[in-house]
Structure formats: structure tokens, C-alpha cells
Design a protein around this motif. Structure first.
Motif, PDB file in Angstrom:
ATOM      1  N   PRO A   9       0.599  -1.011   0.072  1.00 15.04           N
ATOM      2  CA  PRO A   9       0.112   0.114   0.198  1.00 15.04           C
ATOM      3  C   PRO A   9       1.099   1.348   0.361  1.00 15.04           C
ATOM      4  O   PRO A   9       2.359   1.592   0.239  1.00 15.04           O
ATOM      5  CB  PRO A   9      -0.918   0.340   1.418  1.00 15.04           C
ATOM      6  CG  PRO A   9      -0.071  -0.732   2.264  1.00 15.04           C
ATOM      7  CD  PRO A   9       0.342  -1.763   1.405  1.00 15.04           C
ATOM      8  N   ARG A  10       0.224   2.236  -0.652  1.00 17.62           N
ATOM      9  CA  ARG A  10       0.944   3.969  -1.332  1.00 17.62           C
ATOM     10  C   ARG A  10       0.626   4.789   0.518  1.00 17.62           C
ATOM     11  O   ARG A  10      -0.934   4.473   0.733  1.00 17.62           O
ATOM     12  CB  ARG A  10       0.884   4.293  -2.184  1.00 17.62           C
ATOM     13  CG  ARG A  10       1.533   5.193  -2.577  1.00 17.62           C
ATOM     14  CD  ARG A  10       2.077   5.781  -3.900  1.00 17.62           C
ATOM     15  NE  ARG A  10       2.470   3.947  -4.881  1.00 17.62           N
ATOM     16  CZ  ARG A  10       2.150   3.995  -6.015  1.00 17.62           C
ATOM     17  NH1 ARG A  10       1.161   4.634  -6.700  1.00 17.62           N
ATOM     18  NH2 ARG A  10       2.845   2.543  -6.431  1.00 17.62           N
ATOM     19  N   ILE A  11       1.239   4.924   0.694  1.00 16.86           N
ATOM     20  CA  ILE A  11       1.001   5.894   2.800  1.00 16.86           C
ATOM     21  C   ILE A  11       1.500   7.109   1.544  1.00 16.86           C
ATOM     22  O   ILE A  11       2.387   7.854   1.671  1.00 16.86           O
ATOM     23  CB  ILE A  11       2.161   5.991   3.308  1.00 16.86           C
ATOM     24  CG1 ILE A  11       1.610   4.359   3.663  1.00 16.86           C
ATOM     25  CG2 ILE A  11       1.272   6.183   4.790  1.00 16.86           C
ATOM     26  CD1 ILE A  11       0.243   3.458   3.856  1.00 16.86           C
ATOM     27  N   LEU A  12       0.657   8.122   1.690  1.00 25.57           N
ATOM     28  CA  LEU A  12       0.583   9.863   1.221  1.00 25.57           C
ATOM     29  C   LEU A  12       0.679  10.633   2.724  1.00 25.57           C
ATOM     30  O   LEU A  12      -0.684  10.465   3.155  1.00 25.57           O
ATOM     31  CB  LEU A  12      -0.610  10.136   0.114  1.00 25.57           C
ATOM     32  CG  LEU A  12       0.080  12.177  -0.163  1.00 25.57           C
ATOM     33  CD1 LEU A  12       1.932  12.606  -0.320  1.00 25.57           C
ATOM     34  CD2 LEU A  12      -1.195  12.563  -0.969  1.00 25.57           C
ATOM     35  N   VAL A  13       1.559  11.078   3.133  1.00 22.58           N
ATOM     36  CA  VAL A  13       1.787  12.105   4.484  1.00 22.58           C
ATOM     37  C   VAL A  13       1.547  13.120   4.056  1.00 22.58           C
ATOM     38  O   VAL A  13       2.639  13.527   3.439  1.00 22.58           O
ATOM     39  CB  VAL A  13       3.003  12.100   5.369  1.00 22.58           C
ATOM     40  CG1 VAL A  13       2.946  12.693   6.683  1.00 22.58           C
ATOM     41  CG2 VAL A  13       2.920  10.236   5.638  1.00 22.58           C
ATOM     42  N   VAL A  14       0.823  14.553   4.192  1.00 23.30           N
ATOM     43  CA  VAL A  14       0.118  15.624   4.437  1.00 23.30           C
ATOM     44  C   VAL A  14       0.510  16.021   5.551  1.00 23.30           C
ATOM     45  O   VAL A  14       0.760  16.438   6.424  1.00 23.30           O
ATOM     46  CB  VAL A  14      -0.323  15.719   3.655  1.00 23.30           C
ATOM     47  CG1 VAL A  14      -1.330  17.825   3.020  1.00 23.30           C
ATOM     48  CG2 VAL A  14      -1.315  14.649   2.202  1.00 23.30           C
ATOM     49  N   THR A  15       1.821  17.336   5.100  1.00 19.01           N
ATOM     50  CA  THR A  15       2.221  18.227   6.465  1.00 19.01           C
ATOM     51  C   THR A  15       2.704  19.655   6.164  1.00 19.01           C
ATOM     52  O   THR A  15       3.674  19.746   5.337  1.00 19.01           O
ATOM     53  CB  THR A  15       3.155  17.736   7.363  1.00 19.01           C
ATOM     54  OG1 THR A  15       3.644  18.358   8.440  1.00 19.01           O
ATOM     55  CG2 THR A  15       4.528  17.321   6.621  1.00 19.01           C
ATOM     56  N   PRO A  16       1.721  20.657   6.523  1.00 24.30           N
ATOM     57  CA  PRO A  16       2.710  22.024   6.602  1.00 24.30           C
ATOM     58  C   PRO A  16       3.974  22.279   7.247  1.00 24.30           C
ATOM     59  O   PRO A  16       4.502  23.296   6.996  1.00 24.30           O
ATOM     60  CB  PRO A  16       1.829  22.686   7.004  1.00 24.30           C
ATOM     61  CG  PRO A  16       1.025  21.896   8.284  1.00 24.30           C
ATOM     62  CD  PRO A  16       1.567  20.043   7.665  1.00 24.30           C
ATOM     63  N   GLU A  17       4.597  21.198   8.050  1.00 28.77           N
ATOM     64  CA  GLU A  17       5.953  21.503   8.802  1.00 28.77           C
ATOM     65  C   GLU A  17       6.772  19.894   8.458  1.00 28.77           C
ATOM     66  O   GLU A  17       6.096  19.019   9.155  1.00 28.77           O
ATOM     67  CB  GLU A  17       5.398  22.126   9.683  1.00 28.77           C
ATOM     68  CG  GLU A  17       5.497  21.148  10.732  1.00 28.77           C
ATOM     69  CD  GLU A  17       4.795  22.628  12.404  1.00 28.77           C
ATOM     70  OE1 GLU A  17       5.784  21.893  12.880  1.00 28.77           O
ATOM     71  OE2 GLU A  17       3.976  23.079  12.348  1.00 28.77           O
ATOM     72  N   ILE A  18       8.123  19.861   8.635  1.00 28.63           N
ATOM     73  CA  ILE A  18       8.808  18.557   8.936  1.00 28.63           C
ATOM     74  C   ILE A  18      10.020  19.872   9.044  1.00 28.63           C
ATOM     75  O   ILE A  18      10.902  20.904   8.155  1.00 28.63           O
ATOM     76  CB  ILE A  18       8.849  18.182   7.021  1.00 28.63           C
ATOM     77  CG1 ILE A  18       9.517  16.303   7.352  1.00 28.63           C
ATOM     78  CG2 ILE A  18       9.905  18.505   6.547  1.00 28.63           C
ATOM     79  CD1 ILE A  18       8.891  15.429   6.925  1.00 28.63           C
ATOM     80  N   THR A  19      10.953  18.680   9.516  1.00 26.17           N
ATOM     81  CA  THR A  19      12.661  19.180  10.169  1.00 26.17           C
ATOM     82  C   THR A  19      13.265  18.490   8.825  1.00 26.17           C
ATOM     83  O   THR A  19      13.854  18.819   8.836  1.00 26.17           O
ATOM     84  CB  THR A  19      12.476  18.769  11.503  1.00 26.17           C
ATOM     85  OG1 THR A  19      12.195  17.299  11.988  1.00 26.17           O
ATOM     86  CG2 THR A  19      12.581  19.657  12.257  1.00 26.17           C
TER      87      THR A  19
END
Length: 498
Positions: A9-19
């Protein structure tokens, strides 16, 4: 979605910020850093864990050119263009809009424009290109995406990091290039809509509540905070959010997953410390750091005095700093202690007034937040204050025990989940919890902390070493990522790893 049933399965993580992102995910992965809080760390650790363990993971985030330190003039036609277009081998999908390009911080006055531009690009371009099996969204800035996912039969997980939302009409949403007419029935409106035309211009959509309503599963960032919301413990939670979380909880589709501190918080390697230490060497290491902090803050140099540290913002609405202000005079005059307040916020001037009025300068220091001083505060202190009235998760109480500092906290939310009452006889516990949110409750917890301190150096050394080792094993991104991965697998009813 792929028609091949045998693929992962393909996971898409959608986030406005990341380090940060794993190097293998793209040419510029290690330059992707845009952080405002714990969401950035959780997103980074989750993506890394998924990628390292062979999952088919993609990430969508705004293209913050300035924060990513991209020299557009020299890079645009080369690496930047490749990453921006997310070629097949790329797993980083940068949303393009001028509203992101020149920002120096994640959030600001144009939050609603940033949110709509980000979601427009994810909805119109990233989802069709990636064709995910599951989308993991975070906070109100991604709140429309679960509604789109539901419309197209894609599973979604929505993480609530902060109880904050924005309200925008369908007309405002559509004016930014999102075809809300396609999924408006999955949105949560301020009042029940009669139909699309009637509600388009004058019935605002609640973005956070829309995310909660439409997602297949919702999680908060602490189990206890979720229970408190569901059972009506906090008056400031809007009814819409409480009712939707209550419904998800009743259906077994809401859980709590704790955040974890940034790995930089490690006294053995902390770049802000001159004197590093481990659980085995903490007695000498903490003493050296205490003397350094005392010198830098103008406190009396005394290696034997119990040192209390205030690490979080001075916000009387949430953080409980007024409780310390209420009892500060009696604490300092009746006990041989020192207090280091290294934080900014509305209550700072009140602490300054108390210190100046009573000439506590050698015993109490008040300084604006400074990253280096804050790290030194954890390393030098014996105890930290976390008397929050409510706490969705909290990080200082997870950082402190890694440095051998015990937490004094109000028994609420994420503090309840991470601070275990100290019990010498049972050889367990990492702090002191008080039940009643008032000055007397905090005073009781301080007295318990002093009782621990005055039980003797051998007593302190033994329990601090235990607490430090337990904190390393418990409060880490691997544990947080594992909890999210388990949730993905439950939602998809299949393994997500290679």
C-alpha cells in the motif's frame, strides 16, 4: 490507485511542516526543514521510519524556498525543478505557490491563504499523481483533504495536534482553485446546509472539524487528552470538535498517539552543552552544568541547592505560570532553592516584578527563551515545572527525564500519560503530579520534590539514572512511528512494510 493488488500500500503523508527527510527520498531531502512545533518532528520521524523499513511512502509539503535555503536563480533549472515536479523516482511532492516561496516561518498572517494553496496543490496534483491507498493529514491546514479522500474512496487518518481551526466559505475555497462542489457534502458547516447553492457564500466550513468528520480514523497526540475532550473536561473545546471526536471515539475510530522529543535532546551529545553526561556519569555532569547555568544567569554559585527550571512559554491561559507566581514569594523565602525561568510570554513581566520587588536576583532568574540556555536548563536542573491547566501532549516533561530532571506537573492530558508519580519504595516514577489546579496543589508537589532531593545524594543518583534510562527507552520517535504504522495497518488490513 494502482490496479495491482499484490503491491505494498502507498502512504501519502501531508504536513505543513517537517524537520528532515531521508536522503534516499530525493536530491534535496536534507534541505527540507520548516518547523513551528512538534508536528515537524513527528512528521519527519514517521516518514523516515516508513522509508527505512521499506514502505511505499510519499510526503507532500509546501515549497518554502527561503526556509529550504534554495537559491532559485541557480537551482531552479536543475535539482529544484526535478524535485518540484516529483519525477517517478521522487517521493517528495512540493506544493507550488508564491504564498510559500518567500516565507521565513511556517505560520503567519496569511494562514488561510497558505492552507488553501497547499491543499489545492495536494488535491489537484499530488493525489492524482501518487494515487495513494492511505493519506495521513495533520491539523486544520489539511482539513479538506480527508473530505476529498472520502469522495474518492481513499482511506485517511487525521491527526489533531492543536485545537485550532479556521472557517472559510465554499466561495473562498473555490476562489483559490479548489473545486469544493465535488466534495461539499463531506464538509462540516457552521450550520446544517440546505444545499450547495444556499451555503456557498454565507455558511462557513470548519476546516479542523471537516478533517475529523471525514477521516476514517482520527488521533490526538495523547490518549488522556482525547478522553478529556470526549468527556467534556475542557470548556474551551468547541462543541463541533467535541461532538465529532466523541462520535469517532464511540465508533472506535479515534485514538491517542503520543509525540516524542527531537533526538537532539540527548545529554551525551547535545550540541548546546559543554559538559556532556550519560546516566552513568550524570552526577558530575549535572553539577558542572548547574554551576555554568548559575554563572550565566547571575544566580548564586551553589552546587548543592535544588534548582527548578521553567521551560515552556509563559502563557497563563494554558501553562499555569500564574500558579508559580502566586506561591513564588513563599517558596523562595521558606526554602533554600533556586528557580530559573527561561521562557517568553505574557506572564514574564509579572515574574520580573516579583523578583525586583523582593530582591530575589540571586535566587530567581527570568530570561527570554533562548535555545542554548534552555538546553542548559534541562542539563543543570533538578526539577522542571509543567503545571498546565490542559496539555494536548507536551514535550518538556519527556525531555527533562532524559537529562535527569524530574517533572512537577498538573495531572492532565499528555502530562498524565508521561509523568508517573515518584515512588521510592517501588523504584518507579519520574515526577510529581498534583490534582487540584491551584497554588496549593503546586506547592504540595514542590514539597514532594524537595523531599526527594533531601533524601540524600545516593538516593538521587540511583533514581535519576533509572529515570534517564527509562526515558530513552520510552520517549523516542521510533515508538511514535511504530504506533502510527500499526494504525495504518489496521486501517488497510494489511502490512505496509516491505
Amino acid at each position: 490507485m494502482s490496479e495491482n493488488p499484490s503491491r505494498r500500500p502507498r502512504i501519502l503523508v501531508v504536513t505543513p511542516e517537517i524537520t528532515y527527510l531521508p536522503e534516499g527520498m530525493g536530491n534535496l531531502a536534507q534541505r527540507m526543514c520548516a518547523k513551528a512545533g512538534g508536528l515537524a518532528d513527528v512528521s519527519a520521524s514517521l516518514v523516515k521510519a516508513l522509508y527505512d523499513q521499506g514502505a511505499d511512502v510519499h510526503v507532500a509539503l509546501p515549497n518554502y524556498r527561503r526556509m529550504f535555503h534554495l537559491d532559485v536563480a541557480s537551482v531552479f533549472d536543475n535539482e529544484f525543478e526535478k524535485v518540484s515536479r516529483a519525477l517517478p523516482e521522487q517521493r517528495i511532492h512540493l506544493a507550488q505557490d508564491r504564498v510559500f516561496y518567500h516565507r521565513s516561518s511556517v505560520y503567519g498572517a496569511e494562514n488561510h491563504l497558505i492552507a488553501l494553496a497547499f491543499q489545492r496543490e495536494v488535491i489537484n496534483h499530488t493525489i492524482p499523481q501518487v494515487r495513494p491507498d492511505l493519506i495521513h493529514c495533520n491539523d486544520w491546514m489539511t482539513g479538506l483533504i480527508p473530505a476529498v479522500a472520502k469522495r474518492y474512496g481513499i482511506k485517511s487518518l487525521f491527526t489533531v495536534h492543536n485545537i485550532h481551526s479556521e472557517h472559510l466559505t465554499l466561495a473562498q475555497i473555490e476562489d483559490r482553485g479548489i473545486d469544493a462542489a465535488d466534495f461539499w457534502q463531506q464538509c462540516y458547516f457552521r450550520r446544517a446546509p440546505w444545499n450547495y447553492e444556499e451555503s456557498r457564500a454565507n455558511n462557513p466550513v470548519d476546516l479542523l472539524t471537516t478533517g475529523i468528520l471525514s477521516a476514517d480514523h482520527v488521533n490526538t497526540v495523547s490518549p488522556t487528552f482525547l478522553e478529556e475532550i470526549v468527556h467534556g473536561h475542557h470548556h474551551f473545546i468547541p462543541d463541533a470538535i467535541r461532538n465529532q471526536l466523541r462520535e469517532k471515539h464511540r465508533e472506535g475510530r479515534a485514538t491517542g498517539i503520543l509525540n516524542a522529543p527531537d533526538p537532539v535532546f540527548d545529554p551525551a551529545t547535545d550540541p548546546y552543552l559543554k559538559n556532556h553526561f550519560t546516566a552513568a556519569t550524570h552526577a558530575e555532569g549535572k553539577l558542572k552544568n548547574k554551576l555554568e547555568l548559575q554563572e550565566r544567569l547571575g544566580l548564586m554559585g551553589d552546587p548543592d541547592v535544588p534548582l527548578f527550571f521553567w521551560p515552556s512559554r509563559l502563557d497563563p491561559v494554558q501553562k499555569g505560570c500564574q500558579l508559580l507566581g502566586e506561591i513564588l514569594h513563599s517558596l523562595v523565602t521558606q526554602n533554600r532553592i533556586q528557580i530559573a525561568i527561561i521562557a517568553s510570554g505574557a506572564y514574564k513581566n509579572h515574574f520580573h516584578d516579583i523578583v525586583n520587588r523582593h530582591r530575589f536576583h540571586g535566587q530567581v532568574a527570568v530570561r527570554d527563551f533562548d535555545e542554548g540556555l534552555s538546553h542548559l536548563g534541562y542539563a543543570a536542573s533538578d526539577f522542571i515545572f509543567m503545571p498546565s491547566s490542559f496539555e494536548p501532549c507536551g514535550l518538556p516533561q519527556m525531555i527533562a527525564p532524559k537529562y535527569g530532571s524530574l517533572t512537577i506537573a498538573h495531572d492532565t492530558g499528555g502530562l498524565h500519560d508521561t509523568v508517573e508519580p515518584f515512588d521510592a519504595d517501588a523504584d518507579k516514577g519520574n515526577g510529581f503530579l498534583f490534582q487540584h489546579f491551584n497554588g496549593d496543589g503546586l506547592r504540595w508537589a514542590v514539597n514532594e520534590a524537595l523531599r526527594f532531593y533531601h533524601a540524600g545524594e545516593e538516593h538521587r543518583v540511583h533514581h535519576r539514572a533509572r529515570i534517564m534510562n527509562e526515558a530513552v527507552a520510552t520517549f523516542n520517535h521510533e515508538a511514535t512511528a511504530a504506533a502510527y504504522i500499526k494504525r495504518y495497518e489496521q486501517m488497510l488490513d494489511t502490512e505496509v512494510m516491505a
